[in-house]
Design an enzyme around this catalytic site. Structure first.
Site, mmCIF file in Angstrom:
data_model
loop_
_atom_site.group_PDB
_atom_site.id
_atom_site.type_symbol
_atom_site.label_atom_id
_atom_site.label_comp_id
_atom_site.label_asym_id
_atom_site.label_seq_id
_atom_site.Cartn_x
_atom_site.Cartn_y
_atom_site.Cartn_z
ATOM 1 C CG LEU A 1 9.919 -16.971 -1.673
ATOM 2 C CD1 LEU A 1 10.634 -16.007 -0.728
ATOM 3 C CD2 LEU A 1 9.210 -16.170 -2.752
ATOM 4 N NE ARG B 1 -1.599 6.635 0.852
ATOM 5 C CZ ARG B 1 -1.585 5.853 1.914
ATOM 6 N NH1 ARG B 1 -1.466 6.371 3.121
ATOM 7 N NH2 ARG B 1 -1.677 4.548 1.786
ATOM 8 N NE ARG C 1 -2.798 -1.462 4.872
ATOM 9 C CZ ARG C 1 -4.024 -1.544 4.401
ATOM 10 N NH1 ARG C 1 -4.823 -2.479 4.838
ATOM 11 N NH2 ARG C 1 -4.464 -0.702 3.502
ATOM 12 C CD GLU D 1 -13.100 -5.563 -2.126
ATOM 13 O OE1 GLU D 1 -11.905 -5.890 -1.958
ATOM 14 O OE2 GLU D 1 -14.037 -6.373 -2.060
ATOM 15 N NE ARG E 1 -4.199 6.336 -7.801
ATOM 16 C CZ ARG E 1 -4.088 5.965 -6.517
ATOM 17 N NH1 ARG E 1 -3.835 6.859 -5.592
ATOM 18 N NH2 ARG E 1 -4.248 4.708 -6.182
ATOM 19 C CD1 TRP F 1 -12.542 -6.364 -9.815
ATOM 20 C CD2 TRP F 1 -11.676 -5.801 -11.797
ATOM 21 N NE1 TRP F 1 -11.880 -7.468 -10.302
ATOM 22 C CE2 TRP F 1 -11.337 -7.146 -11.526
ATOM 23 C CE3 TRP F 1 -11.224 -5.234 -13.002
ATOM 24 C CZ2 TRP F 1 -10.580 -7.926 -12.397
ATOM 25 C CZ3 TRP F 1 -10.471 -6.016 -13.872
ATOM 26 C CH2 TRP F 1 -10.156 -7.338 -13.568
ATOM 27 C CG HIS G 1 0.168 1.240 -9.165
ATOM 28 N ND1 HIS G 1 -0.098 1.013 -7.836
ATOM 29 C CD2 HIS G 1 -0.912 1.892 -9.661
ATOM 30 C CE1 HIS G 1 -1.303 1.514 -7.547
ATOM 31 N NE2 HIS G 1 -1.799 2.058 -8.624
ATOM 32 C CG ASP H 1 -2.081 0.946 1.068
ATOM 33 O OD1 ASP H 1 -2.370 1.356 -0.066
ATOM 34 O OD2 ASP H 1 -2.712 1.285 2.087
HETATM 35 C C1 FPP Z 1 -2.130 -0.083 -3.285
HETATM 36 O O1 FPP Z 1 -1.593 1.230 -3.325
HETATM 37 C C2 FPP Z 1 -1.554 -0.896 -4.334
HETATM 38 C C3 FPP Z 1 -2.252 -1.535 -5.310
HETATM 39 C C4 FPP Z 1 -3.701 -1.486 -5.432
HETATM 40 C C5 FPP Z 1 -1.555 -2.307 -6.334
HETATM 41 C C6 FPP Z 1 -0.297 -3.018 -5.901
HETATM 42 C C7 FPP Z 1 0.429 -3.403 -7.091
HETATM 43 C C8 FPP Z 1 1.749 -3.295 -7.261
HETATM 44 C C9 FPP Z 1 2.712 -2.855 -6.244
HETATM 45 C C10 FPP Z 1 2.262 -3.668 -8.558
HETATM 46 C C11 FPP Z 1 3.274 -4.732 -8.470
HETATM 47 C C12 FPP Z 1 2.800 -6.073 -8.554
HETATM 48 C C13 FPP Z 1 2.938 -6.855 -9.620
HETATM 49 C C14 FPP Z 1 2.837 -8.302 -9.422
HETATM 50 C C15 FPP Z 1 3.200 -6.346 -10.964
HETATM 51 P P1 FPP Z 1 -2.588 2.433 -3.530
HETATM 52 O O2 FPP Z 1 -2.706 2.680 -4.991
HETATM 53 O O3 FPP Z 1 -3.880 2.139 -2.831
HETATM 54 O O4 FPP Z 1 -1.837 3.587 -2.834
HETATM 55 P P2 FPP Z 1 -2.501 4.801 -2.051
HETATM 56 O O5 FPP Z 1 -3.151 4.207 -0.834
HETATM 57 O O6 FPP Z 1 -1.341 5.652 -1.721
HETATM 58 O O7 FPP Z 1 -3.472 5.447 -2.993
#
Ligand code: FPP
Length: 249
Positions: free
Chosen positions: A134, A27, A191, A70, A36, A72, A40, A23
């Site tokens: 792993l 941000r 987390r 969620e 954003r 989506w 990722h 998470d």
């Molecule tokens: C939450 O951060 C993160 C996600 C919904 C996606 C997590 C995905 C990755 C880290 C991509 C890597 C994984 C693979 C397998 C390619 P957020 O967007 O909710 O952040 P925020 O709370 O700051 O808005």
């Protein structure tokens, strides 16, 4: 955060199965004036580093929350970006995954993914199936409640077909109907991002897991965070409902 060396945790009890809620990507990017999606992208790099470090420590499995049932609800471009990122990640990492003996598996309903991504996921599972290191379990289109309902449905079908009796349904049998049936019990949830909640992740598996939070965003997480989480884990007294047994270290 005080530096914890790898050596200082190697002599303690190593968590076998670690779950991560990745998470704070959005941000992290916003604070840098970036889209954003760039968070990722950076988050995918963090995952690579953490998987490598965990493998070196002898951790058996990592379950990473890559896309929830969620998610989506996010804007279409962000959903598409995350799907593409998964496709690209699995393609570009395959050689490295095999080199480091990482075995890929998925938890979640892959049927709802774009076909190309689903095929890529299935191919990666096949291409890494023989690896002995792993296990990287990617939770994609995953929800803890949906996983439990799926188990209940499949157990009901099995009972209707007289393959099992209601009396046989206990914790061990139930676990056989979860995506994680072949993984060790969950020891530790990490987390980042500052929120202190479970967010519909691994609800059943979380029963006796230790939870470790950090306010740092996932793209800023380093192997040192992993060492610190394991160091703290090794100093917790896991009682599993029984009386004090002393520390694990
Ligand atoms: C939450 O951060 C993160 C996600 C919904 C996606 C997590 C995905 C990755 C880290 C991509 C890597 C994984 C693979 C397998 C390619 P957020 O967007 O909710 O952040 P925020 O709370 O700051 O808005």
């Amino acid at each position: 955060m005080v530096e914890i060396t790898k050596e200082s945790i190697l002599s303690g009890v190593m968590p076998k199965h670690i779950a991560i809620i990745m998470d704070g990507n959005g941000r992290w990017a916003k604070e840098r004036g970036m889209a954003r999606t760039m968070g990722h992208k950076r988050g995918a790099e963090t995952l690579r580093e953490i998987v490598k470090s965990a493998g070196e420590l002898g951790v058996k499995a990592i379950t990473a929350y890559a896309f929830s049932t969620e998610n989506w609800k996010r804007p279409e471009y962000e959903v598409n970006f995350l799907m593409n990122l998964l496709d690209i990640y699995l393609t570009s990492e395959l050689d490295k995954l095999n080199k480091h003996q990482v075995k890929i598996m998925f938890s979640g309903d892959l049927a709802k993914l774009p076909e190309a991504v689903r095929l890529r996921a299935e191919r990666t599972v096949g291409a890494t199936a023989q690896n002995t290191g792993l296990v990287l379990n990617l939770a994609v289109n995953y929800g803890g409640q949906a996983e439990i309902l799926r188990a209940v449905q499949n157990i009901t079908f099995a009972a209707m077909e007289n393959k099992i009796t209601p009396q046989q349904i206990d914790e061990a049998l139930f676990e056989q109907y979860l995506y994680t049936k072949n993984l060790p019990a969950l020891d530790l949830l990490i987390r980042p991002g500052g929120d202190m909640r479970i967010s519909n992740f691994l609800l059943w598996q979380m029963a006796y897991a230790e939870i470790w939070f950090t306010g740092d965003y996932w793209p800023d997480v380093t192997p040192n965070h992993l060492y610190r989480a394991i160091y703290d884990f090794q100093r917790r007294d896991r009682r599993f409902g029984a009386l004090n047994t002393g520390k694990q270290v």
